[in-house]
Design an enzyme around this catalytic site. Structure first.
Site, short mmCIF file in Angstrom:
data_model
loop_
_atom_site.label_atom_id
_atom_site.label_comp_id
_atom_site.label_asym_id
_atom_site.label_seq_id
_atom_site.Cartn_x
_atom_site.Cartn_y
_atom_site.Cartn_z
N LYS A 154 46.90 35.53 26.08
CA LYS A 154 45.87 35.04 25.14
C LYS A 154 45.26 36.20 24.35
CE LYS A 154 44.11 32.76 28.55
NZ LYS A 154 43.70 31.84 29.60
N HIS A 170 37.38 40.76 27.99
CA HIS A 170 37.65 39.55 28.76
C HIS A 170 37.09 39.72 30.17
CE1 HIS A 170 39.82 35.90 29.85
NE2 HIS A 170 39.98 36.48 31.03
N SER A 194 48.69 35.11 32.08
CA SER A 194 47.88 34.10 31.42
C SER A 194 46.78 34.77 30.58
CB SER A 194 47.27 33.18 32.49
OG SER A 194 46.24 32.40 31.98
N ARG A 200 49.32 24.69 36.95
CA ARG A 200 48.97 25.54 38.10
C ARG A 200 47.71 25.04 38.78
NH1 ARG A 200 47.94 30.81 35.39
NH2 ARG A 200 47.25 31.45 37.44
N ASP A 248 50.43 28.73 27.59
CA ASP A 248 49.47 29.09 28.64
C ASP A 248 48.61 27.90 29.03
OD1 ASP A 248 47.93 30.93 30.39
OD2 ASP A 248 46.34 30.32 29.03
N1 URA Z 1 41.86 33.05 33.72
C1 URA Z 1 42.93 32.78 32.92
O1 URA Z 1 42.81 32.80 31.70
N2 URA Z 1 44.10 32.50 33.50
C2 URA Z 1 44.29 32.48 34.85
O2 URA Z 1 45.38 32.23 35.30
C3 URA Z 1 43.16 32.75 35.67
C4 URA Z 1 41.96 33.05 35.07
#
Ligand code: URA
Length: 435
Positions: free
Chosen positions: A187, A82, A183, A168, A161
């Site tokens: 995932k 990621h 967050s 947010r 999320d």
């Molecule tokens: N990427 C994400 O998946 N979540 C966040 O809060 C910020 C960047």
């Protein structure tokens, strides 16, 4: 339990219990707790923070608001990666196929670009026909059959999320380190990988500009991984200047294709070698990053990474002729080169300004669900530290109109700074953080 008591407890700086976090997140997901209460809670977290235990609890609760994929049946170790988002970051397009060619399974759920950072899905969607909306059943089947899949996040995974991120985004609570960490990690956990390499970008073209903040985020995500039984390594990588040359979806796809043919830009290729090597170590294919690097270099050279990419594109419905002959991909209407107006050393190429210029051209979106123009973008030919003669090519802009071209040219010239004396090149990586 009442949401107001939990909000006040967080506002006053106390740590929440897992039950309280669960009550809040479940209530929000089921629309029983309204947006305004959740926004107040997110702002309280923004100001008072969360302990590592609270952040780990929040992550697990969010991950379990939907399906959590079980990858144990796919027959080989699965490793995920990621990136926290950057400008010119097309790493997944190369790293996925190359790591799969080395014998691991790579099942990646990526996102569209938002703001000045690009998104892997937009780049892949430059290939006519390529599907990024696989169901989790299709995702698992493809992973089992060919060991490689890059798709969008399935709606059944970590639904809390998506909802919380959208809230947010409009309440000024994105830049909270515990909220970002939970967050991202929720995932990853929902997508089932037991090993994850995190590419945490730091610099002007990243979410986090300061090394200390990036380190804090990386350490927190590594500790969440530990709490949840995942092996996680985080690399802090530079995002002060764009990665590689290409910024913009089709241009980045073509650069990834060149790299898979072992003909990519030096910085981007090296970045991919290092990230892939760490994935191979986590997946148990090699015992050192050095060994991993050599294996990855071999897979780029012998064409097996490229074959994996083609296989993935075919499986996901993409028209192969466009990746085999990328010159068939549609290009922008107006293409112009920007030359250096002076001689000197490049002391900065502000990645954020380059990313914002790409968005202005139409390569990105400033609002969710906006359509992007895949053909537009910018080639950034030079790197910080390069010595440049007046008249040499700095940028090539691909725009859809003369007006957009003029505005992009003006902005890009503001993105670069010069020095009369020699400047050191920027590093690619700053640190590696593991448990
Ligand atoms: N990427 C994400 O998946 N979540 C966040 O809060 C910020 C960047």
């Amino acid at each position: 339990m009442r949401a107001i008591d939990i909000i006040e407890k967080k506002r006053d700086g106390y740590a929440l219990t897992k039950d309280e976090i669960e009550y809040l997140i479940q209530g929000f997901t089921k629309d029983e707790i309204p947006d305004y209460k959740m926004a107040a809670w997110a702002m309280a977290v923004f100001f008072t923070g969360m302990t590592p235990q609270e952040t780990a609890d929040l992550t697990m609760v969010i991950a379990h608001t939907g399906e959590v994929l079980d990858l144990s049946g796919i027959g080989k170790p699965a490793v995920d990666k990621h990136s926290t988002g950057g400008v010119g970051d097309k790493t997944s397009l190369v790293v996925g196929p190359v790591v799969a060619a080395c014998g691991l399974a790579v099942g990646k759920m990526s996102g569209h670009g938002l703001g000045f950072t690009g998104g892997t899905l937009d780049k892949l969607e430059s290939i006519p026909g390529y599907r990024t909306n696989l169901t989790s059943g299709e995702f698992l089947r493809q992973l089992e059959t060919i060991g490689l899949v890059i798709s969008g996040q399935s709606a059944d995974l970590a639904p809390a999320d998506g909802k919380l991120y959208a809230l947010r985004d409009v309440t000024g609570t994105i830049p909270s380190i515990p909220l970002i960490a939970s967050s991202i990690m929720s995932k990853k956990i929902a997508a089932g990988a037991l090993a994850v390499v995190l590419d945490v970008k730091v610099g002007k073209g990243a979410f986090l500009e300061r090394l200390e903040s990036a380190r804090e985020l990386a350490e927190l995500m590594v500790s969440i991984g530990e709490h949840s039984g995942r092996r996680v390594v985080a690399l802090l990588s530079d995002m002060n200047q764009p990665l590689g040359y290409a910024v913009g979806n089709t241009l980045e796809l073509i650069e990834a294709i060149d790299t898979l043919h072992n003909e990519g830009p030096g910085d981007f290729t090296e970045h991919c070698l290092v990230i892939s090597a760490h994935m191979l170590v986590l997946g148990g294919i090699v015992t050192s990053v050095q060994e991993g690097r050599s294996l990855v270099a071999e897979k780029l050279e012998d064409g097996s990474a490229w074959e994996r990419f083609i296989e993935m594109v075919k499986y996901q419905g993409g028209e192969i002729k466009y990746v085999e002959e990328p010159n068939l991909l549609p290009d922008a209407q107006v293409i112009e080169v920007v030359e250096a107006a002076q001689t000197g050393y490049l002391s900065g190429i502000n990645a954020r300004l380059v990313g914002e210029t790409a968005v202005l051209l139409g390569a990105g979106r400033s609002r969710k669900n906006e359509l992007v123009d895949h053909a537009v973008g910018i080639a950034v030919f030079r790197k910080v530290g390069d010595q440049i003669q007046k008249g040499e090519q700095l940028f090539k802009i691909h725009a859809r109109s003369e007006e957009a071209m003029a505005e992009a040219r003006h902005r890009l010239l503001k993105a670069i700074t010069w020095s009369d004396s020699q400047i050191d090149p920027l590093p690619l990586f700053y640190e590696v953080i593991s448990s």
